[in-house]
Design a protein around this motif. Structure first.
Motif, PDB file in Angstrom:
ATOM      1  N   MET A   1       0.801  -1.209  -0.072  1.00 33.55           N
ATOM      2  CA  MET A   1      -0.293   0.020  -0.028  1.00 33.55           C
ATOM      3  C   MET A   1       0.938   1.457  -0.042  1.00 33.55           C
ATOM      4  SD  MET A   1      -3.456   1.063  -0.019  1.00 33.55           S
ATOM      5  CE  MET A   1      -4.233   2.671   0.162  1.00 33.55           C
ATOM      6  N   LYS A   2       1.810   1.207   0.952  1.00 36.35           N
ATOM      7  CA  LYS A   2       2.880   2.475   0.757  1.00 36.35           C
ATOM      8  C   LYS A   2       3.551   2.505  -0.395  1.00 36.35           C
ATOM      9  CE  LYS A   2       3.807   2.369   5.852  1.00 36.35           C
ATOM     10  NZ  LYS A   2       4.682   2.281   6.974  1.00 36.35           N
ATOM     11  N   ALA A   3       3.809   1.511  -1.031  1.00 35.91           N
ATOM     12  CA  ALA A   3       4.654   1.365  -2.289  1.00 35.91           C
ATOM     13  C   ALA A   3       3.688   2.076  -3.309  1.00 35.91           C
ATOM     14  CB  ALA A   3       5.065   0.138  -2.812  1.00 35.91           C
ATOM     15  N   LYS A   4       2.307   1.771  -3.405  1.00 35.24           N
ATOM     16  CA  LYS A   4       1.415   2.551  -4.429  1.00 35.24           C
ATOM     17  C   LYS A   4       1.257   4.013  -4.118  1.00 35.24           C
ATOM     18  CE  LYS A   4      -1.121  -1.697  -5.365  1.00 35.24           C
ATOM     19  NZ  LYS A   4      -2.673  -2.325  -5.224  1.00 35.24           N
ATOM     20  N   ILE A   5       1.114   4.300  -2.740  1.00 32.57           N
ATOM     21  CA  ILE A   5       1.088   5.575  -2.449  1.00 32.57           C
ATOM     22  C   ILE A   5       2.426   6.499  -2.928  1.00 32.57           C
ATOM     23  CG2 ILE A   5       0.880   7.382  -0.448  1.00 32.57           C
ATOM     24  CD1 ILE A   5      -0.824   5.328   0.956  1.00 32.57           C
ATOM     25  N   ARG A   6       3.447   5.899  -2.836  1.00 38.11           N
ATOM     26  CA  ARG A   6       4.743   6.572  -2.978  1.00 38.11           C
ATOM     27  C   ARG A   6       4.791   6.727  -4.562  1.00 38.11           C
ATOM     28  NH1 ARG A   6       7.693   3.970   0.015  1.00 38.11           N
ATOM     29  NH2 ARG A   6       8.373   2.381  -1.694  1.00 38.11           N
ATOM     30  N   ILE A   7       4.088   5.810  -5.244  1.00 43.36           N
ATOM     31  CA  ILE A   7       4.405   5.760  -6.773  1.00 43.36           C
ATOM     32  C   ILE A   7       3.444   6.754  -7.290  1.00 43.36           C
ATOM     33  CG2 ILE A   7       3.575   4.559  -8.859  1.00 43.36           C
ATOM     34  CD1 ILE A   7       4.944   1.983  -7.481  1.00 43.36           C
ATOM     35  N   ILE A   8       2.232   6.744  -6.676  1.00 43.41           N
ATOM     36  CA  ILE A   8       1.099   8.198  -7.062  1.00 43.41           C
ATOM     37  C   ILE A   8       1.620   9.446  -6.717  1.00 43.41           C
ATOM     38  CG2 ILE A   8      -1.074   9.074  -6.310  1.00 43.41           C
ATOM     39  CD1 ILE A   8      -1.847   6.262  -5.985  1.00 43.41           C
ATOM     40  N   ILE A   9       2.482   9.710  -5.645  1.00 44.67           N
ATOM     41  CA  ILE A   9       3.089  10.954  -5.212  1.00 44.67           C
ATOM     42  C   ILE A   9       4.070  11.228  -6.194  1.00 44.67           C
ATOM     43  CG2 ILE A   9       4.476  12.227  -3.442  1.00 44.67           C
ATOM     44  CD1 ILE A   9       2.655  10.685  -1.197  1.00 44.67           C
ATOM     45  N   ILE A  10       5.137  10.285  -6.499  1.00 50.69           N
ATOM     46  CA  ILE A  10       6.173  10.610  -7.410  1.00 50.69           C
ATOM     47  C   ILE A  10       5.456  10.987  -8.711  1.00 50.69           C
ATOM     48  CG2 ILE A  10       8.043   9.550  -8.662  1.00 50.69           C
ATOM     49  CD1 ILE A  10       8.601   7.821  -6.263  1.00 50.69           C
ATOM     50  N   GLY A  11       4.559  10.257  -9.068  1.00 53.26           N
ATOM     51  CA  GLY A  11       3.681  10.380 -10.438  1.00 53.26           C
ATOM     52  C   GLY A  11       3.284  12.123 -10.495  1.00 53.26           C
ATOM     53  N   MET A  12       2.507  12.534  -9.403  1.00 50.92           N
ATOM     54  CA  MET A  12       2.112  13.662  -9.374  1.00 50.92           C
ATOM     55  C   MET A  12       2.875  14.838  -9.305  1.00 50.92           C
ATOM     56  SD  MET A  12      -1.199  13.073  -6.222  1.00 50.92           S
ATOM     57  CE  MET A  12      -1.586  14.603  -6.480  1.00 50.92           C
ATOM     58  N   VAL A  13       4.295  14.596  -8.604  1.00 49.61           N
ATOM     59  CA  VAL A  13       5.459  15.503  -8.536  1.00 49.61           C
ATOM     60  C   VAL A  13       5.939  15.495 -10.254  1.00 49.61           C
ATOM     61  CG1 VAL A  13       7.560  15.614  -7.846  1.00 49.61           C
ATOM     62  CG2 VAL A  13       5.840  15.196  -6.257  1.00 49.61           C
ATOM     63  N   MET A  14       6.043  14.376 -10.677  1.00 47.33           N
ATOM     64  CA  MET A  14       6.494  14.550 -12.165  1.00 47.33           C
ATOM     65  C   MET A  14       5.692  15.336 -13.241  1.00 47.33           C
ATOM     66  SD  MET A  14       8.559  10.936 -12.868  1.00 47.33           S
ATOM     67  CE  MET A  14       6.952   9.908 -12.853  1.00 47.33           C
ATOM     68  N   LEU A  15       4.315  15.199 -12.936  1.00 48.84           N
ATOM     69  CA  LEU A  15       3.479  15.641 -13.714  1.00 48.84           C
ATOM     70  C   LEU A  15       3.451  17.164 -13.586  1.00 48.84           C
ATOM     71  CD1 LEU A  15       0.254  13.456 -13.979  1.00 48.84           C
ATOM     72  CD2 LEU A  15       1.871  13.721 -15.663  1.00 48.84           C
ATOM     73  N   CYS A  16       3.532  17.788 -11.938  1.00 43.21           N
ATOM     74  CA  CYS A  16       3.571  19.040 -11.892  1.00 43.21           C
ATOM     75  C   CYS A  16       4.851  19.767 -12.402  1.00 43.21           C
ATOM     76  CB  CYS A  16       3.599  19.015 -10.286  1.00 43.21           C
ATOM     77  SG  CYS A  16       2.098  18.940  -9.345  1.00 43.21           S
ATOM     78  N   LEU A  17       6.062  18.834 -12.286  1.00 43.55           N
ATOM     79  CA  LEU A  17       7.105  19.457 -12.797  1.00 43.55           C
ATOM     80  C   LEU A  17       7.129  19.624 -14.307  1.00 43.55           C
ATOM     81  CD1 LEU A  17      10.052  17.440 -10.861  1.00 43.55           C
ATOM     82  CD2 LEU A  17       9.307  20.031 -10.634  1.00 43.55           C
ATOM     83  N   ALA A  18       6.402  18.651 -14.863  1.00 40.77           N
ATOM     84  CA  ALA A  18       6.288  18.929 -16.763  1.00 40.77           C
ATOM     85  C   ALA A  18       5.365  20.044 -16.724  1.00 40.77           C
ATOM     86  CB  ALA A  18       5.671  17.430 -17.066  1.00 40.77           C
ATOM     87  N   GLY A  19       4.407  20.377 -15.931  1.00 44.93           N
ATOM     88  CA  GLY A  19       3.517  21.284 -16.353  1.00 44.93           C
ATOM     89  C   GLY A  19       4.096  22.515 -16.067  1.00 44.93           C
ATOM     90  N   VAL A  20       4.933  22.746 -15.083  1.00 44.16           N
ATOM     91  CA  VAL A  20       5.802  24.073 -14.899  1.00 44.16           C
ATOM     92  C   VAL A  20       6.651  24.434 -16.155  1.00 44.16           C
ATOM     93  CG1 VAL A  20       7.519  25.150 -13.566  1.00 44.16           C
ATOM     94  CG2 VAL A  20       5.489  23.915 -12.331  1.00 44.16           C
ATOM     95  N   TYR A  21       7.269  23.091 -16.593  1.00 45.01           N
ATOM     96  CA  TYR A  21       8.301  23.331 -17.448  1.00 45.01           C
ATOM     97  C   TYR A  21       7.795  23.554 -18.898  1.00 45.01           C
ATOM     98  CZ  TYR A  21      12.273  21.964 -20.387  1.00 45.01           C
ATOM     99  OH  TYR A  21      13.322  22.106 -21.495  1.00 45.01           O
ATOM    100  N   ALA A  22       6.258  23.065 -19.067  1.00 44.90           N
ATOM    101  CA  ALA A  22       5.570  23.598 -20.391  1.00 44.90           C
ATOM    102  C   ALA A  22       4.905  24.968 -20.482  1.00 44.90           C
ATOM    103  CB  ALA A  22       4.435  22.466 -20.309  1.00 44.90           C
TER     104      ALA A  22
END
Length: 202
Positions: A1-22
């Motif tokens: 469960m913790k691994a899935k939450i960590r993956i979701i958080i990392i995914g959201m951070v990456m999308l936010c970074l991509a959004g800022v860069y775009a």
């Protein structure tokens, strides 16, 4: 469960970074970008004589206009005064007016003039005009254009139509979907690759 939450958080951070860069300055060229650079021609600007480029805006807003201009080395670019204005052709309304020197001019690069955001531009015809207010010394200042005219992008020098289109670009500071997709895909690839390496050497 913790691994899935960590993956979701990392995914959201990456999308936010991509959004800022775009969020970028999106350039749209008025001229034919397929034209060979060796065919570019220059208008030698004389003081107080105006160059006018008509064009139809493809973006909903404008933040700057960039164009190809050059000045001889013997001219002090800080002393050159270049006046510009942007006019909505249908109404005759002047939406932008200003002056600049050419101290930021770099050889071979487009020179841009930024102004307060203009909105509701898409599909409207505009006239962007520039003229040399002060030369700043002996030497020539040239504004470049491509040969071959277009009804949608007419070029004039002191009222006389020129068979060509100025090397002008509209600049819009906005979110760009293409940049976002490419950046997000790259970040996901890096994340997957790093995870694969981790498992490989674990």
């Amino acid at each position: 469960m913790k691994a899935k939450i960590r993956i979701i958080i990392i995914g959201m951070v990456m999308l936010c970074l991509a959004g800022v860069y775009a969020v970028i300055d999106k350039n749209r060229s008025i001229y034919d970008t397929d034209c060979d650079a060796s065919l570019f021609q220059g208008i030698f600007l004389e003081e107080k004589k105006e160059v006018v480029q008509r064009f139809v805006c493809e973006e909903d807003q404008l933040d700057a206009i960039a164009f190809k201009i050059a000045a001889d080395d013997q001219i002090d670019r800080k002393k050159i005064r270049l006046s510009y204005q942007l006019t909505e052709k249908a109404s005759g309304k002047q939406v932008v007016k200003g002056e600049t020197d050419l101290s930021r001019l770099k050889v071979g690069k487009f020179f841009s003039v930024r102004f307060p955001k203009v909105t509701g531009c898409k599909g409207k015809e505009y006239e962007f005009s520039v003229f040399l207010k002060e030369r700043g010394g002996d030497g020539n200042v040239r504004l470049f254009y491509t040969p071959g005219g277009s009804e949608a992008a007419e070029l004039f020098y002191e009222g006389d139509e020129i068979d060509g289109i100025g090397l002008f670009r509209t600049v819009t500071h906005r979110f760009d979907l293409e940049t976002f997709v490419v950046t997000a895909s790259f970040l996901i690839y890096i994340a997957v690759f790093m995870r694969w390496l981790y498992k490989l050497f674990k």
